[in-house]
Design an enzyme around this catalytic site. Structure first.
Site, short mmCIF file in Angstrom:
data_model
loop_
_atom_site.label_atom_id
_atom_site.label_comp_id
_atom_site.label_asym_id
_atom_site.label_seq_id
_atom_site.Cartn_x
_atom_site.Cartn_y
_atom_site.Cartn_z
N THR A 1 0.80 -1.22 0.00
CA THR A 1 0.00 0.00 0.00
C THR A 1 0.83 1.27 0.00
O THR A 1 1.93 1.31 0.57
CB THR A 1 -0.92 0.01 1.25
OG1 THR A 1 -1.39 1.34 1.48
CG2 THR A 1 -0.20 -0.43 2.51
N GLU B 1 0.28 3.59 1.85
CA GLU B 1 0.43 4.01 3.25
C GLU B 1 1.85 3.76 3.76
O GLU B 1 2.26 4.35 4.76
CB GLU B 1 -0.58 3.25 4.14
CG GLU B 1 -2.00 3.76 4.03
CD GLU B 1 -2.16 5.18 4.56
OE1 GLU B 1 -1.93 5.40 5.75
OE2 GLU B 1 -2.52 6.07 3.78
N TYR C 1 -1.51 0.08 11.04
CA TYR C 1 -1.80 -0.60 9.77
C TYR C 1 -0.59 -0.56 8.85
O TYR C 1 -0.14 -1.57 8.32
CB TYR C 1 -3.01 0.07 9.10
CG TYR C 1 -3.21 -0.29 7.64
CD1 TYR C 1 -3.79 -1.50 7.28
CD2 TYR C 1 -2.82 0.59 6.62
CE1 TYR C 1 -3.98 -1.83 5.94
CE2 TYR C 1 -3.00 0.26 5.29
CZ TYR C 1 -3.58 -0.95 4.94
OH TYR C 1 -3.74 -1.27 3.61
N LYS D 1 1.82 -3.52 7.46
CA LYS D 1 1.98 -3.74 6.01
C LYS D 1 3.45 -3.63 5.60
O LYS D 1 3.87 -4.19 4.60
CB LYS D 1 1.12 -2.73 5.23
CG LYS D 1 -0.37 -3.07 5.23
CD LYS D 1 -0.68 -4.19 4.23
CE LYS D 1 -2.17 -4.41 4.10
NZ LYS D 1 -2.51 -5.43 3.08
P1 NDP Z 1 -11.56 -4.50 2.32
O1 NDP Z 1 -11.49 -3.98 3.70
O2 NDP Z 1 -12.73 -4.17 1.46
O3 NDP Z 1 -11.46 -6.11 2.37
C1 NDP Z 1 -10.62 -6.77 3.27
C2 NDP Z 1 -10.89 -8.25 3.20
O4 NDP Z 1 -10.06 -8.92 4.16
C3 NDP Z 1 -12.34 -8.64 3.55
O5 NDP Z 1 -12.69 -9.74 2.76
C4 NDP Z 1 -12.22 -9.06 5.01
O6 NDP Z 1 -13.22 -9.96 5.41
C5 NDP Z 1 -10.88 -9.78 4.95
N1 NDP Z 1 -10.26 -9.97 6.26
C6 NDP Z 1 -9.99 -9.04 7.21
N2 NDP Z 1 -9.38 -9.62 8.26
C7 NDP Z 1 -9.27 -10.93 7.98
C8 NDP Z 1 -8.74 -12.05 8.67
N3 NDP Z 1 -8.21 -11.95 9.88
N4 NDP Z 1 -8.79 -13.26 8.06
C9 NDP Z 1 -9.34 -13.41 6.83
N5 NDP Z 1 -9.87 -12.39 6.14
C10 NDP Z 1 -9.82 -11.16 6.70
O7 NDP Z 1 -10.19 -4.08 1.61
P2 NDP Z 1 -9.90 -3.78 0.05
O8 NDP Z 1 -10.58 -4.79 -0.78
O9 NDP Z 1 -10.10 -2.34 -0.20
O10 NDP Z 1 -8.32 -4.01 0.00
C11 NDP Z 1 -7.76 -5.29 -0.29
C12 NDP Z 1 -6.33 -5.33 0.21
O11 NDP Z 1 -5.56 -4.32 -0.43
C13 NDP Z 1 -6.16 -5.08 1.70
O12 NDP Z 1 -5.08 -5.88 2.14
C14 NDP Z 1 -5.81 -3.61 1.80
O13 NDP Z 1 -5.05 -3.37 2.97
C15 NDP Z 1 -4.97 -3.45 0.54
N6 NDP Z 1 -4.97 -2.13 -0.06
C16 NDP Z 1 -6.13 -1.51 -0.39
C17 NDP Z 1 -6.14 -0.30 -1.04
C18 NDP Z 1 -7.40 0.42 -1.40
O14 NDP Z 1 -7.31 1.62 -1.70
N7 NDP Z 1 -8.54 -0.24 -1.43
C19 NDP Z 1 -4.86 0.35 -1.44
C20 NDP Z 1 -3.69 -0.43 -1.10
C21 NDP Z 1 -3.76 -1.62 -0.45
P3 NDP Z 1 -14.68 -9.44 5.91
O15 NDP Z 1 -15.45 -9.14 4.65
O16 NDP Z 1 -15.18 -10.61 6.66
O17 NDP Z 1 -14.45 -8.22 6.74
P1 GDR Z 2 -6.80 5.73 3.73
O1 GDR Z 2 -8.35 5.86 3.35
O2 GDR Z 2 -6.55 6.05 5.14
O3 GDR Z 2 -6.06 6.53 2.70
O4 GDR Z 2 -6.54 4.19 3.53
P2 GDR Z 2 -9.55 6.65 4.03
O5 GDR Z 2 -10.59 6.76 2.99
O6 GDR Z 2 -9.94 6.04 5.33
O7 GDR Z 2 -8.92 8.09 4.36
C1 GDR Z 2 -8.42 8.93 3.33
C2 GDR Z 2 -8.13 10.31 3.90
O8 GDR Z 2 -9.37 10.94 4.22
C3 GDR Z 2 -9.24 11.55 5.50
N1 GDR Z 2 -10.57 11.70 6.12
C4 GDR Z 2 -11.37 10.69 6.51
N2 GDR Z 2 -11.23 9.35 6.41
C5 GDR Z 2 -12.25 8.57 6.89
N3 GDR Z 2 -12.15 7.23 6.76
N4 GDR Z 2 -13.37 9.11 7.46
C6 GDR Z 2 -13.55 10.46 7.59
O9 GDR Z 2 -14.55 10.93 8.11
C7 GDR Z 2 -12.49 11.29 7.08
N5 GDR Z 2 -12.33 12.63 7.00
C8 GDR Z 2 -11.15 12.85 6.41
C9 GDR Z 2 -8.32 10.62 6.27
O10 GDR Z 2 -7.78 11.26 7.42
C10 GDR Z 2 -7.31 10.28 5.20
O11 GDR Z 2 -6.32 11.26 5.15
C11 GDR Z 2 -7.08 3.48 2.41
C12 GDR Z 2 -7.33 2.03 2.84
O12 GDR Z 2 -7.99 1.37 1.80
C13 GDR Z 2 -6.02 1.31 3.13
O13 GDR Z 2 -6.29 -0.07 3.36
C14 GDR Z 2 -5.11 1.46 1.91
O14 GDR Z 2 -3.87 0.84 2.19
C15 GDR Z 2 -4.90 2.94 1.59
O15 GDR Z 2 -6.16 3.53 1.34
C16 GDR Z 2 -4.04 3.13 0.35
#
Ligand code: NDP
Ligand code: GDR
Length: 371
Positions: free
Chosen positions: A133, A135, A157, A161
């Site tokens: 990520t 992050e 987190y 990662k």
């Molecule tokens: P989501 O939060 O939508 O999905 C996470 C998934 O992981 C869900 O299926 C959740 O299950 C499962 N999970 C969580 N904890 C466990 C566990 N202990 N054992 C088994 N399964 C588990 O995330 P995204 O689809 O957005 O992201 C996918 C991956 O990519 C993650 O690893 C995230 O950190 C990473 N990532 C995401 C980005 C983004 O912008 N979306 C950017 C960069 C990296 P359940 O449905 O039961 O909660």
């Molecule tokens: P992020 O996503 O932390 O980048 O992680 P998120 O959407 O939670 O926050 C993005 C930015 O928005 C600001 N923010 C808020 N965020 C949330 N959730 N709720 C609020 O009310 C709010 N107001 C402002 C946050 O402070 C932050 O700066 C996501 C996840 O998908 C991670 O798993 C992944 O690794 C990274 O993106 C890339």
């Protein structure tokens, strides 16, 4: 021979899109899902296949990233050609509340997958994609961020990662395994979790436009993210595992946008023009004009305020990625941009909230969580 993939985190946003993508490519897809007291498969219900039919190509297994024996047994049974390790406690803010669990699932969980493949002697067969990520970059060291930018994680987190990133590199170097990190920048969609900021905004915009809610609260409006559509990014996960050599890759658009601007773009979709006034915790957004006869709000109405409860103990202020390596070596061209993303999310949330409106008008109580 059909290729076999195992996706951890199959019930999440990316797991759902990746399953669809791999099934279209002719893969047999196995997914790891957690046991939960309610059904947790909403995002993949359209792919579900009755367990009683023969030759299924989409098969779900109970499992958990914190359970080594379960992961070893499943990988032994499935003998996957490709593993996409997407499972994680993925909410940055929540990771400050559950740091130990996050380290276990997101950090050690990755080790469990890598070591299962090694122990089972699948190192030459199974390719592994690790969901790394942006992050990892955390506190800004350099912009735009590339594969060579130093890491400075800013949350439990991101630290978890970072362990996952390096253990993936280490298993590749130590045991010659095909294991890659995709360093993906933020990607969103209509099925994004409701507590991430983009989805929180598009849901609230839809509810406010439809008169179901008066206002909503956010945290840091200045944070800037390199956002794109998740559909584009799952294609990259697959492309990364098809490359001749296992490497680490940045996937990003190269453009960054403040949270405030995302709010403005969402309200634009329903023809509502906003005006932001004040600074820091005092900042608020008001309706300046309504250009769509279907969504008429009172001019001057306050629709957004800042609530410090959404601030993080340590914040990541600016993310902007340089995906030149993936573009040059893998031929990746993004098909969708931020405008497409906001449009797609708003169209979907408006439909969902119209359903809520219908139910509410019929006397049903609709709960809205302000998380
Ligand atoms: P989501 O939060 O939508 O999905 C996470 C998934 O992981 C869900 O299926 C959740 O299950 C499962 N999970 C969580 N904890 C466990 C566990 N202990 N054992 C088994 N399964 C588990 O995330 P995204 O689809 O957005 O992201 C996918 C991956 O990519 C993650 O690893 C995230 O950190 C990473 N990532 C995401 C980005 C983004 O912008 N979306 C950017 C960069 C990296 P359940 O449905 O039961 O909660
Ligand atoms: P992020 O996503 O932390 O980048 O992680 P998120 O959407 O939670 O926050 C993005 C930015 O928005 C600001 N923010 C808020 N965020 C949330 N959730 N709720 C609020 O009310 C709010 N107001 C402002 C946050 O402070 C932050 O700066 C996501 C996840 O998908 C991670 O798993 C992944 O690794 C990274 O993106 C890339």
């Amino acid at each position: 021979m059909k290729k076999v993939a195992l996706i951890t985190g199959v019930t999440g946003q990316d797991g759902a899109y990746l399953s669809e993508f791999l099934l279209k490519k002719g893969y047999t897809v196995h997914g790891l899902k957690r046991r939960s007291s309610l059904f947790n498969t909403d995002r993949i219900d359209h792919l579900y296949q009755d367990p009683h039919i023969e030759n299924r190509n989409f098969i779900l297994h109970y499992g958990d990233m914190t359970d080594s024996t379960n992961l070893i047994r499943l990988i032994q049974e499935i003998q996957p050609d490709e593993i996409y390790n997407l499972a994680a406690m993925s909410h940055v803010h929540v990771s400050f509340e559950v740091p130990e669990y996050t380290a276990n699932a997101d950090g050690i969980g990755t080790l469990r997958i890598l070591d299962a493949v090694r122990m089972l002697g699948l190192g030459d067969k199974t390719r592994i994609y690790q969901a790394s990520t942006s992050e990892l970059y955390g506190k800004v060291q350099e912009v735009p961020q590339t594969e060579n930018t130093p890491f400075y994680p800013r949350s439990p987190y991101a630290v978890a990662k970072m362990y996952a990133y390096w253990i993936t590199v280490n298993y590749r170097e130590a045991y010659g395994m095909y294991a890659c990190n995709g360093i993906l920048f933020n990607h969103e969609s209509p099925i994004r979790g409701e507590t991430f900021v983009t989805r929180k905004i598009t849901r609230a915009t839809s509810r406010i436009a439809l008169g179901l809610q008066d206002k909503f609260y956010l945290g840091n409006l200045d944070a800037q993210r390199d956002w794109d559509h998740a559909k584009d990014y799952v294609r990259m996960m697959w492309m990364i595992l098809q490359a001749d050599k296992a490497e680490d890759w940045v996937i990003a658009t190269g453009k960054t946008t403040p949270v405030r601007e995302f709010v403005r773009m969402s309200f634009d979709q329903v023809g509502i023009e906003l005006e932001f006034k004040g600074e820091g915790v005092e900042e608020k957004a008001y309706v300046k004009a309504c250009h769509n006869k279907d969504y008429q709000l009172e001019i001057g109405k306050e629709i957004l305020a800042v609530d410090p409860k959404y601030f993080r103990p340590t914040e990541v202020e600016l993310l902007i990625g340089d995906a030149s390596k993936a573009k040059n070596k893998l031929g990746w061209v993004p098909e969708l941009d931020l405008q497409d993303l906001v449009k797609d999310m708003m169209e979907s949330d408006l439909k969902l909230m119209q359903k809520d409106q219908y139910l509410q008008n019929g006397g049903y109580r609709i709960l809205n969580y302000f998380e």
